[in-house]
Motif scaffolding. Structure first.
Motif, PDB file in Angstrom:
ATOM      1  N   ARG A 112     -18.680   6.128   0.006  1.00 30.95           N
ATOM      2  CA  ARG A 112     -18.643   5.364   1.246  1.00 30.95           C
ATOM      3  C   ARG A 112     -19.143   3.932   1.037  1.00 30.95           C
ATOM      4  N   ARG A 113     -20.161   3.782   0.196  1.00 29.12           N
ATOM      5  CA  ARG A 113     -20.711   2.445  -0.051  1.00 29.12           C
ATOM      6  C   ARG A 113     -19.643   1.523  -0.615  1.00 29.12           C
ATOM      7  N   LEU A 114     -18.844   2.025  -1.571  1.00 26.30           N
ATOM      8  CA  LEU A 114     -17.803   1.197  -2.161  1.00 26.30           C
ATOM      9  C   LEU A 114     -16.679   0.932  -1.159  1.00 26.30           C
ATOM     10  N   GLN A 115     -16.384   1.910  -0.306  1.00 26.34           N
ATOM     11  CA  GLN A 115     -15.364   1.697   0.715  1.00 26.34           C
ATOM     12  C   GLN A 115     -15.753   0.542   1.628  1.00 26.34           C
ATOM     13  N   LYS A 117      -7.532  -1.786   8.153  1.00 24.70           N
ATOM     14  CA  LYS A 117      -8.369  -1.523   6.975  1.00 24.70           C
ATOM     15  C   LYS A 117      -9.164  -0.240   7.144  1.00 24.70           C
ATOM     16  N   ARG A 118      -9.644   0.022   8.360  1.00 23.64           N
ATOM     17  CA  ARG A 118     -10.380   1.254   8.628  1.00 23.64           C
ATOM     18  C   ARG A 118      -9.473   2.476   8.436  1.00 23.64           C
ATOM     19  N   TYR A 119      -8.230   2.329   8.829  1.00 23.50           N
ATOM     20  CA  TYR A 119      -7.259   3.416   8.660  1.00 23.50           C
ATOM     21  C   TYR A 119      -7.083   3.743   7.187  1.00 23.50           C
ATOM     22  N   PHE A 120      -6.896   2.719   6.364  1.00 21.73           N
ATOM     23  CA  PHE A 120      -6.730   2.954   4.927  1.00 21.73           C
ATOM     24  C   PHE A 120      -8.015   3.511   4.321  1.00 21.73           C
ATOM     25  N   ARG A 121      -9.143   3.037   4.785  1.00 23.30           N
ATOM     26  CA  ARG A 121     -10.419   3.477   4.231  1.00 23.30           C
ATOM     27  C   ARG A 121     -10.688   4.949   4.524  1.00 23.30           C
ATOM     28  N   ASP A 122     -10.374   5.394   5.732  1.00 19.45           N
ATOM     29  CA  ASP A 122     -10.790   6.726   6.167  1.00 19.45           C
ATOM     30  C   ASP A 122      -9.700   7.789   6.070  1.00 19.45           C
ATOM     31  N   ASN A 123      -8.426   7.387   6.080  1.00 20.01           N
ATOM     32  CA  ASN A 123      -7.373   8.387   6.224  1.00 20.01           C
ATOM     33  C   ASN A 123      -6.357   8.427   5.103  1.00 20.01           C
ATOM     34  N   VAL A 124      -6.192   7.347   4.368  1.00 19.18           N
ATOM     35  CA  VAL A 124      -5.083   7.292   3.433  1.00 19.18           C
ATOM     36  C   VAL A 124      -5.471   7.709   2.030  1.00 19.18           C
ATOM     37  N   ARG A 149       0.804  -1.222   0.000  1.00 15.51           N
ATOM     38  CA  ARG A 149       0.000   0.000   0.000  1.00 15.51           C
ATOM     39  C   ARG A 149       0.838   1.274   0.000  1.00 15.51           C
ATOM     40  N   ASN A 150       2.165   1.161  -0.071  1.00 17.49           N
ATOM     41  CA  ASN A 150       3.051   2.323  -0.116  1.00 17.49           C
ATOM     42  C   ASN A 150       2.930   3.224   1.107  1.00 17.49           C
ATOM     43  N   GLU A 151       2.582   2.631   2.225  1.00 20.94           N
ATOM     44  CA  GLU A 151       2.572   3.345   3.498  1.00 20.94           C
ATOM     45  C   GLU A 151       3.722   2.816   4.349  1.00 20.94           C
ATOM     46  N   PRO A 152       4.379   3.692   5.143  1.00 23.77           N
ATOM     47  CA  PRO A 152       5.458   3.207   6.006  1.00 23.77           C
ATOM     48  C   PRO A 152       4.969   2.083   6.912  1.00 23.77           C
ATOM     49  N   MET A 153       5.740   1.003   6.993  1.00 25.34           N
ATOM     50  CA  MET A 153       5.329  -0.157   7.768  1.00 25.34           C
ATOM     51  C   MET A 153       5.127   0.192   9.235  1.00 25.34           C
ATOM     52  N   GLU A 154       5.953   1.084   9.770  1.00 24.94           N
ATOM     53  CA  GLU A 154       5.822   1.447  11.175  1.00 24.94           C
ATOM     54  C   GLU A 154       4.498   2.167  11.447  1.00 24.94           C
ATOM     55  N   ASP A 155       4.026   2.938  10.466  1.00 22.50           N
ATOM     56  CA  ASP A 155       2.725   3.599  10.627  1.00 22.50           C
ATOM     57  C   ASP A 155       1.606   2.555  10.683  1.00 22.50           C
ATOM     58  N   ILE A 156       1.713   1.547   9.823  1.00 20.54           N
ATOM     59  CA  ILE A 156       0.697   0.489   9.818  1.00 20.54           C
ATOM     60  C   ILE A 156       0.736  -0.286  11.133  1.00 20.54           C
ATOM     61  N   VAL A 157       1.943  -0.529  11.642  1.00 20.53           N
ATOM     62  CA  VAL A 157       2.070  -1.250  12.909  1.00 20.53           C
ATOM     63  C   VAL A 157       1.451  -0.440  14.047  1.00 20.53           C
ATOM     64  N   GLN A 158       1.651   0.866  14.026  1.00 20.28           N
ATOM     65  CA  GLN A 158       1.059   1.711  15.075  1.00 20.28           C
ATOM     66  C   GLN A 158      -0.459   1.630  15.047  1.00 20.28           C
ATOM     67  N   VAL A 159      -1.026   1.668  13.845  1.00 17.95           N
ATOM     68  CA  VAL A 159      -2.483   1.557  13.728  1.00 17.95           C
ATOM     69  C   VAL A 159      -2.939   0.183  14.194  1.00 17.95           C
ATOM     70  N   GLY A 160      -2.208  -0.865  13.781  1.00 15.80           N
ATOM     71  CA  GLY A 160      -2.563  -2.209  14.208  1.00 15.80           C
ATOM     72  C   GLY A 160      -2.459  -2.390  15.713  1.00 15.80           C
ATOM     73  N   THR A 161      -1.539  -1.652  16.337  1.00 17.74           N
ATOM     74  CA  THR A 161      -1.402  -1.738  17.798  1.00 17.74           C
ATOM     75  C   THR A 161      -2.657  -1.234  18.503  1.00 17.74           C
ATOM     76  N   ILE A 162      -3.301  -0.248  17.890  1.00 13.81           N
ATOM     77  CA  ILE A 162      -4.571   0.225  18.451  1.00 13.81           C
ATOM     78  C   ILE A 162      -5.596  -0.909  18.447  1.00 13.81           C
ATOM     79  N   GLY A 163      -5.629  -1.667  17.333  1.00 17.17           N
ATOM     80  CA  GLY A 163      -6.520  -2.822  17.277  1.00 17.17           C
ATOM     81  C   GLY A 163      -6.161  -3.869  18.313  1.00 17.17           C
ATOM     82  N   LEU A 164      -4.847  -4.063  18.534  1.00 17.99           N
ATOM     83  CA  LEU A 164      -4.407  -5.016  19.553  1.00 17.99           C
ATOM     84  C   LEU A 164      -4.881  -4.583  20.935  1.00 17.99           C
TER      85      LEU A 164
END
Length: 280
Positions: free
Chosen positions: A135-138, A121-128, A78-93
């Protein structure tokens, strides 16, 4: 490809044991699984305002971070920094830890992984996204991407559009629209070099509107009329309008008076404007 039920246990990154280095086969993953269960049991015994409860919760987060990193690798394209994705995933954890009920008999990684993936997935849907997607397609894209993962496991290959549509019971047109929307995360820069195009920027390969395009028909008409002129008159036109010579310079070039040149130009232009054939 693993399903969510076969997700790696937290802490199995880099672990190895008697199974030849297979992830999750070593003693480290068993110890982490056991430690996770013990920590949850301890946290359930503590009152909500107990200082020790926060320390136990922090320990659960730390030892389960490898599970977040495992989930984040699914989004490396997704061309996003991996550490940013990990931070978002940590919120889910963290959300999974706060909601997990160890009395239900479910392993924590099995419970936590969907929550972590959902948060990413919510992060990519709403912020990236840099391009607007309805919204329906998202929301439908989340279902389509989930069905694609499931069908990939079942068939051992990337599923086709009809297969996805049949699985979700939605029209194929909606699946195609979702696939297009799912790729609309980042707009390509016009200045970015394209490796497969020899380093040319996208802007260099785009066409542009020729300002002289509207004059094509006029030039073609003039060319058609010019070839009908006698050689001397055609030369006068070429010298005046293509070589940009003055009437005085033309008279010197052709050895005639400037007055004669002026009369000839006036006569020639009249004929060209009316489109009449040349008459001596």
């Amino acid at each position: 490809m693993r399903t969510q039920d076969s997700a790696p246990e937290a802490g199995e990154e880099g672990s190895s044991g008697s199974s030849g280095g297979r992830p999750g086969a070593g003693r480290g993953s068993v110890d982490v699984r056991t430690l996770t269960r013990v920590l949850f049991e301890r946290m359930s015994e503590l009152p909500p305002d107990a200082p020790e409860r926060e320390r136990v919760r922090a320990a659960l987060i730390e030892i389960n971070i490898p599970l977040v990193r495992y989930a984040a690798t699914r989004f490396r394209s997704r061309n996003e920094p991996m550490e940013d994705i990990v931070q978002v995933g940590t919120i889910g954890l963290i959300n999974a830890i706060d909601r997990f009920d160890p009395t239900r008999g479910v392993q924590f990684p099995t419970y936590a992984l969907p929550t972590i993936l959902g948060e990413i997935k919510r992060y990519f849907r709403d912020n990236v996204r840099t391009m607007h997607v309805p919204r329906r397609l998202q929301e439908l894209w989340v279902q389509v991407s989930g069905a694609m993962e499931e069908l990939t496991v079942v068939h051992g290959r990337v599923p086709r559009v009809p297969e996805i549509a049949a699985n979700l019971r939605i029209p194929e047109e909606d699946v195609r629209a979702c696939l297009d929307a799912g790729r609309a995360y980042n707009a390509a820069s016009l200045e970015a070099a394209q490796e497969h195009e020899g380093g040319l920027a996208l802007l260099d390969r785009l066409g542009y509107e020729d300002s002289a395009l509207t004059d094509v028909e006029h030039r073609d008409m003039v060319r058609h009329l010019l070839v009908q002129l006698p050689e001397r008159e055609r030369r006068i036109i070429m010298l005046r309008f293509f070589a940009n010579l003055t009437q005085s310079q033309i008279s010197t070039e052709l050895g005639m008076s400037q007055m004669h040149v002026s009369r000839l130009l006036s006569r020639i232009l009249t004929r060209l404007r009316t489109g009449n054939s040349w008459e001596e």
